[in-house]
Design a protein around this motif. Sequence first.
Motif, PDB file in Angstrom:
ATOM      1  N   GLN A   1       0.826  -1.204   0.000  1.00  0.00           N
ATOM      2  CA  GLN A   1       0.000   0.000   0.000  1.00  0.00           C
ATOM      3  C   GLN A   1       0.863   1.257   0.000  1.00  0.00           C
ATOM      4  O   GLN A   1       0.502   2.267  -0.619  1.00  0.00           O
TER       5      GLN A   1
ATOM      6  N   SER B   1       2.019   1.869  -3.502  1.00  0.00           N
ATOM      7  CA  SER B   1       0.904   2.419  -4.270  1.00  0.00           C
ATOM      8  C   SER B   1       0.727   3.907  -3.979  1.00  0.00           C
ATOM      9  O   SER B   1       0.556   4.714  -4.895  1.00  0.00           O
ATOM     10  N   LYS B   2       0.788   4.285  -2.708  1.00  0.00           N
ATOM     11  CA  LYS B   2       0.639   5.694  -2.333  1.00  0.00           C
ATOM     12  C   LYS B   2       1.770   6.533  -2.908  1.00  0.00           C
ATOM     13  O   LYS B   2       1.547   7.647  -3.373  1.00  0.00           O
TER      14      LYS B   2
ATOM     15  N   THR C   1       1.171   7.043  -6.681  1.00  0.00           N
ATOM     16  CA  THR C   1       0.048   7.912  -7.018  1.00  0.00           C
ATOM     17  C   THR C   1       0.185   9.306  -6.416  1.00  0.00           C
ATOM     18  O   THR C   1      -0.677  10.162  -6.621  1.00  0.00           O
TER      19      THR C   1
ATOM     20  N   GLY D   1       0.098   9.961  -3.260  1.00  0.00           N
ATOM     21  CA  GLY D   1      -0.718  10.054  -2.057  1.00  0.00           C
ATOM     22  C   GLY D   1       0.076  10.367  -0.817  1.00  0.00           C
ATOM     23  O   GLY D   1      -0.420  10.999   0.108  1.00  0.00           O
ATOM     24  N   SER D   2       1.338   9.939  -0.804  1.00  0.00           N
ATOM     25  CA  SER D   2       2.181  10.160   0.364  1.00  0.00           C
ATOM     26  C   SER D   2       3.631   9.943  -0.036  1.00  0.00           C
ATOM     27  O   SER D   2       3.929   9.084  -0.833  1.00  0.00           O
TER      28      SER D   2
END
Length: 42
Positions: free
Chosen positions: A30, A33-34, A37, A39-40
């Motif tokens: 995860q 993935s973040k 993208t 996200g973090s």
Amino acid sequence: MSLGSSLYHARKKSGLSQENVAEKLGVSRQTISKWETGGSLR
């Protein structure tokens, strides 16, 4: 090119899954993935 984009393209070029990369870096899938993208970045 952003860090996430660079990570994504390098991972795809190497034929690695997010799970493979996560295992090598000692983080969760995860997290990869973040990162990819945007996200973090932590």
